[in-house]
Scaffold this active site. Structure first.
Site, mmCIF file in Angstrom:
data_model
loop_
_atom_site.group_PDB
_atom_site.id
_atom_site.type_symbol
_atom_site.label_atom_id
_atom_site.label_comp_id
_atom_site.label_asym_id
_atom_site.label_seq_id
_atom_site.Cartn_x
_atom_site.Cartn_y
_atom_site.Cartn_z
ATOM 1 N N SER A 147 1.287 -4.194 0.167
ATOM 2 C CA SER A 147 0.446 -5.407 0.486
ATOM 3 C C SER A 147 1.484 -6.631 0.364
ATOM 4 C CB SER A 147 -0.680 -5.551 -0.768
ATOM 5 O OG SER A 147 -1.216 -6.796 -0.805
ATOM 6 N N TYR A 160 -1.222 -5.650 -10.049
ATOM 7 C CA TYR A 160 -1.535 -5.123 -9.060
ATOM 8 C C TYR A 160 -0.244 -5.704 -7.912
ATOM 9 C CZ TYR A 160 -3.107 -4.428 -4.011
ATOM 10 O OH TYR A 160 -3.367 -3.749 -2.691
ATOM 11 N N LYS A 164 3.238 -3.624 -6.284
ATOM 12 C CA LYS A 164 3.410 -3.727 -4.875
ATOM 13 C C LYS A 164 4.720 -3.974 -4.685
ATOM 14 C CE LYS A 164 -0.454 -1.968 -3.453
ATOM 15 N NZ LYS A 164 -0.348 -0.220 -3.052
#
Length: 272
Positions: A147, A160, A164
């Site tokens: 991402s 998160y 990533k």
């Protein structure tokens, strides 16, 4: 000696896609099926996963649905074992399964952190480790779905975004490690993506989500959010012979959003 012309055909190739029951994973699976690949499809929602497998079979391709929790060692081990038992080989591994979390350092707890890293990082490490020998045997390749959150900074997605960033570096390290054995490893990083995954994170109703998405798209230079087929097209390109000399790269598919990311644009609802 002239080299063979590059092809984006996957006839006779075996592709494993995790997180294949919906969204980006579903789009990736369907595109590979249309291009001739046999598929191992991994997900946790059995009914949705089997529906995707049936759509792949409609293209005349073998599709093996594997219900598993990749955050567990047993899940990864069973997926690797059953895939190789069924197909006898693996050419492309697409690590797409992931989980999000909208939170900040002061609002989070270690359970959320562990859940995110277990699937977004540990599962990718484990499954790739288990299947590396099969990929070496076919001189195959890996495409990780990351991402732009891994390389941009904004408030609201701390674990998160960290996961990533770790995945991005995992791509670099394994690309270098496996290159002498003929295995390529690359990353595709979607930007803001229209999906139920994102809607679940926001907690918005359908109407609220549609309005939020429309507002957010104003900050995207190319004017629209990413769709599953946008990511799938890039994954197929990187996995194909057309990218035979491409390894260790991270390709954003974000409409230029990474240039405009600021917290006030993407996080309009107080994180929980």
């Amino acid at each position: 000696m002239a080299s063979k012309p590059a092809t984006m055909d996957f006839e006779g190739k075996v592709v494993l896609v995790t997180g294949a029951s919906a969204g980006i994973g579903e789009a990736i699976a369907l595109l590979f099926a249309r291009r001739g690949a046999k598929l191992a499809l991994v997900g946790r929602n059995e009914s949705a996963l089997r529906a995707v497998a049936e759509r792949c079979r409609a293209s005349g391709r073998d599709a093996l649905p594997l219900v598993a929790d990749l955050a567990t060692d047993a899940g990864c081990e069973n997926v690797a074992k059953l895939t190789l038992e069924h197909f006898g080989r693996l050419d492309v591994l697409v690590n797409n399964a992931g989980v999000g979390a909208r939170t900040t350092l002061e609002k989070t707890d270690m359970e959320i952190f562990d859940q995110v890293f277990a699937l977004n990082v540990r599962a990718v490490y484990n499954l790739t480790r288990l299947l590396a020998p099969a990929l070496v045997a076919t001189r195959g390749n890996v495409v990780n779905i990351s991402s732009i959150a891994g390389s941009t900074t904004y408030v609201g997605c701390l674990p998160y975004s960290m996961s990533k960033a770790a995945l991005d570096h995992f791509t670099n390290l394994t690309a270098l490690e496996l290159a002498p054995k003929g295995v390529r490893v690359n990353t595709v990083s979607p930007g803001l993506t229209a999906s139920t995954f994102v809607q679940r994170l926001t907690g918005y109703t359908d109407e609220e989500y549609a309005a939020w998405l429309q507002q957010s798209e104003r900050g995207i230079p190319l004017g629209r959010a990413c769709a599953g087929h946008d990511v799938a097209a890039m994954v197929a390109h990187l996995a194909s012979d057309a990218s035979a000399l491409v390894t260790g790269v991270n390709v954003p598919v974000d409409g230029g959003l990474r240039f405009n990311v600021v917290a006030t644009d993407l996080v309009k609802k107080q994180v929980k």
